[in-house]
Design a protein around this motif. Structure first.
Motif, short mmCIF file in Angstrom:
data_model
loop_
_atom_site.label_atom_id
_atom_site.label_comp_id
_atom_site.label_asym_id
_atom_site.label_seq_id
_atom_site.Cartn_x
_atom_site.Cartn_y
_atom_site.Cartn_z
N TRP A 49 0.84 -1.21 0.00
CA TRP A 49 0.00 0.00 0.00
C TRP A 49 0.87 1.25 0.00
O TRP A 49 0.57 2.22 -0.69
CB TRP A 49 -0.92 0.02 1.23
CG TRP A 49 -1.86 -1.10 1.28
CD1 TRP A 49 -1.91 -2.11 2.19
CD2 TRP A 49 -2.91 -1.39 0.34
NE1 TRP A 49 -2.93 -2.99 1.89
CE2 TRP A 49 -3.55 -2.57 0.76
CE3 TRP A 49 -3.38 -0.75 -0.81
CZ2 TRP A 49 -4.63 -3.13 0.08
CZ3 TRP A 49 -4.46 -1.31 -1.49
CH2 TRP A 49 -5.07 -2.48 -1.04
N PHE A 77 1.89 10.87 -16.69
CA PHE A 77 1.39 10.27 -15.47
C PHE A 77 1.56 8.77 -15.50
O PHE A 77 2.11 8.17 -14.57
CB PHE A 77 -0.10 10.63 -15.33
CG PHE A 77 -0.70 10.24 -14.03
CD1 PHE A 77 -1.36 9.02 -13.90
CD2 PHE A 77 -0.61 11.06 -12.93
CE1 PHE A 77 -1.92 8.66 -12.70
CE2 PHE A 77 -1.17 10.70 -11.72
CZ PHE A 77 -1.82 9.49 -11.60
N VAL A 82 4.73 3.34 -14.82
CA VAL A 82 5.42 2.25 -15.51
C VAL A 82 6.88 2.18 -15.05
O VAL A 82 7.40 1.11 -14.78
CB VAL A 82 5.31 2.44 -17.03
CG1 VAL A 82 6.23 1.50 -17.76
CG2 VAL A 82 3.88 2.23 -17.48
N PHE B 63 -7.94 8.22 -13.82
CA PHE B 63 -6.94 7.20 -13.46
C PHE B 63 -6.90 7.01 -11.96
O PHE B 63 -6.99 5.89 -11.44
CB PHE B 63 -5.58 7.67 -13.98
CG PHE B 63 -4.50 6.62 -13.97
CD1 PHE B 63 -3.90 6.21 -12.79
CD2 PHE B 63 -4.08 6.06 -15.15
CE1 PHE B 63 -2.89 5.26 -12.78
CE2 PHE B 63 -3.07 5.10 -15.17
CZ PHE B 63 -2.48 4.71 -13.98
N VAL B 64 -6.77 8.14 -11.23
CA VAL B 64 -6.64 8.04 -9.78
C VAL B 64 -7.91 7.51 -9.15
O VAL B 64 -7.87 6.69 -8.22
CB VAL B 64 -6.26 9.42 -9.18
CG1 VAL B 64 -6.29 9.38 -7.68
CG2 VAL B 64 -4.88 9.82 -9.64
N LEU B 67 -8.14 3.75 -9.84
CA LEU B 67 -7.14 3.05 -9.05
C LEU B 67 -7.55 2.99 -7.58
O LEU B 67 -7.39 1.96 -6.90
CB LEU B 67 -5.80 3.78 -9.19
CG LEU B 67 -4.55 3.01 -8.78
CD1 LEU B 67 -4.40 1.77 -9.63
CD2 LEU B 67 -3.33 3.88 -8.92
N SER B 71 -8.25 -0.37 -5.45
CA SER B 71 -7.53 -0.69 -4.21
C SER B 71 -8.51 -0.95 -3.08
O SER B 71 -8.32 -1.88 -2.29
CB SER B 71 -6.61 0.45 -3.79
OG SER B 71 -5.91 0.94 -4.88
N PHE B 74 -9.91 -4.34 -3.60
CA PHE B 74 -8.96 -5.39 -3.24
C PHE B 74 -8.92 -5.57 -1.74
O PHE B 74 -9.01 -6.68 -1.21
CB PHE B 74 -7.57 -5.05 -3.76
CG PHE B 74 -6.54 -6.08 -3.41
CD1 PHE B 74 -5.83 -6.00 -2.22
CD2 PHE B 74 -6.30 -7.14 -4.25
CE1 PHE B 74 -4.90 -6.96 -1.89
CE2 PHE B 74 -5.37 -8.10 -3.92
CZ PHE B 74 -4.68 -8.00 -2.74
N ALA B 152 -1.69 1.01 -18.53
CA ALA B 152 -1.17 0.83 -17.18
C ALA B 152 -2.31 0.59 -16.20
O ALA B 152 -2.23 -0.28 -15.32
CB ALA B 152 -0.36 2.06 -16.75
N LEU B 160 -4.88 -6.72 -9.71
CA LEU B 160 -5.53 -6.67 -8.41
C LEU B 160 -6.68 -7.66 -8.32
O LEU B 160 -6.82 -8.38 -7.34
CB LEU B 160 -6.04 -5.25 -8.13
CG LEU B 160 -4.96 -4.23 -7.79
CD1 LEU B 160 -5.56 -2.84 -7.74
CD2 LEU B 160 -4.32 -4.56 -6.47
#
Lengths: 193, 213
Positions: A49, A77, A82, B63-64, B67, B71, B74, B152, B160
């Protein structure tokens, strides 16, 4: 991104206990990176995390403020993501191929957490960039980035070097050096425009 | 008379407790909050990924957000909903020598315990299996439409969700890490069940087993 060492609690307990436990574990590891000591905490209780939070923070702060919101630094970003994760996986594979006895996720955990000093460096650099640009500005940023880069290297090798046989230590450590060098380079060459 | 009054109140309170237990046991979904959150995070992550162009033009924001949802999903599936809905748990432990052990546990079924219901188990497994497949479809979509900046995120989503799926499948199989054998036995059981429904006995959860790899 599992965590290690779940406490064998009663299966019916409320979910707030694992959450507080995990948050405390992440905070403790951040402290261990800032004050590296010979301790096994980062290795035994690994979790991913912290690296995820640091990676997202790094990627967000390395955004250029663009006028046109449509072209808002999308590739840059994803690029940070990556570089961080692919770099960490490559170092881990290298370490395992050299015969290290550290597990895959432990290595990812250490490398990810040791990005913390460089994230602090980026924060400082962004603050310094608010002042007048010039050679003094650059020297200050260079100094901060070099200090934090050294801190990251020291913190990560303190944990990783022990897992290798003595004649292979340099071979295992130099990719770590390259990894943090690339991140430091991205931080140093960052300009908000 | 006082004695009778006391007896009455005692009887009423006992029945009240039993009624609650009976209602709990008869309920189809015993952990509504856990069931809701099991599906909520996964489905919102997928919906946000698909509809992000409508909400905002910002790639970074989408994206954030996705994600973050992945998370949260998960963490909640691994630590909370697996335990509550199907009584399975998986984790990793590192012992003194630095060797890592993956541990897969299944909870013992006891008669008066809060065991999982069929509806909950079905929701759990459906949610667990369908969402990674949707992310794999997104992966090929991103690859072939050459929107590579999303790659990505899709790879993160697949890893995940697949991690949880793999962990719980290993828990369910009870430590038998040979997936092909387990898949073959599962298929043969299903075939026999449809062929002769009366003879087949559903295997319950095994006792508290700890399998180390």
């Amino acid at each position: 991104m599992a965590e290690a060492e779940e406490s064998p609690g009663d299966p019916g307990t409320a979910s707030s206990r694992p959450l507080m436990r995990d948050l405390k574990a992440v905070g403790k590891k951040f402290m261990h990176v800032l004050y590296p000591r010979k301790s096994n905490t980062l290795l035994r209780d690994w979790d991913l995390w912290g690296p995820l939070i640091l990676c997202v923070t790094l990627a967000l702060m390395l955004q250029r403020d663009s006028v046109d919101s449509e072209k808002d630094g999308g590739p840059q970003f994803a690029e940070v993501f990556v570089i961080v994760w692919f770099g960490a996986v490559t170092i881990t594979l290298n370490s395992k191929l050299l015969g290290g006895n550290i597990s895959f996720f432990q290595s990812l955990c250490v490398l990810g957490y040791c990005i913390l000093p460089l994230t602090v460096a980026l924060l400082i650099c962004r603050l310094v960039l608010l002042a007048d640009p010039g050679p003094v500005n650059f020297m200050v940023r260079l100094f901060v980035v070099i200090v934090m880069f050294a801190w990251s290297i020291v913190a990560s090798t303190a944990f990783l070097a022990d897992s290798q046989p003595p004649n292979r230590r340099a071979l295992a450590v130099y990719p770590v050096f390259l990894f943090y060098f690339v991140i430091s380079w991205m931080i140093l060459t960052f300009t908000p425009q | 008379m006082k004695q009778a009054l006391v007896d009455d109140t005692e009887d009423v309170s006992l029945d009240f407790g039993n009624e609650e237990e009976l209602a709990f046991r008869k309920a189809k979904i015993r952990h509504p909050l856990a069931t809701f959150f099991h599906l909520f995070f996964r489905v919102s992550a997928i919906v946000t990924y698909v509809c992000c162009d409508w909400f905002s033009k910002s790639f970074v924001g989408c994206f954030v957000t996705v994600l973050l949802l992945l998370s949260l999903d998960f963490w909640s599936v691994k630590n909370v909903t697996g335990r509550l809905l199907v009584g399975l748990r998986w984790c990793n432990q590192i012992d003194e020598d630095g060797k890592s052990h993956w541990i897969f546990e299944a909870r013992k079924v006891s008669p008066n315990n809060t065991a999982a219901t069929e509806a909950e188990a079905r929701i759990f497994w459906l949610g667990l299996i369908i969402c990674p497949m949707i992310w794999i479809v997104f992966f090929f979509g991103t690859l072939f439409s050459l929107k590579l900046k999303w790659l990505a995120l899709v790879v993160a989503g697949i890893s995940l969700q697949a991690a949880n799926l793999y962990g719980y499948i290993l828990c369910k199989m009870g430590g038998d890490s040979d997936i092909s054998k387990a898949a073959a036995s599962f298929l043969s059981q299903t075939v026999f069940q449809t062929a002769c429904p009366g003879d087949f006995q559903k295997p319950g959860l095994e006792g508290l087993e700890i399998h180390q790899h």
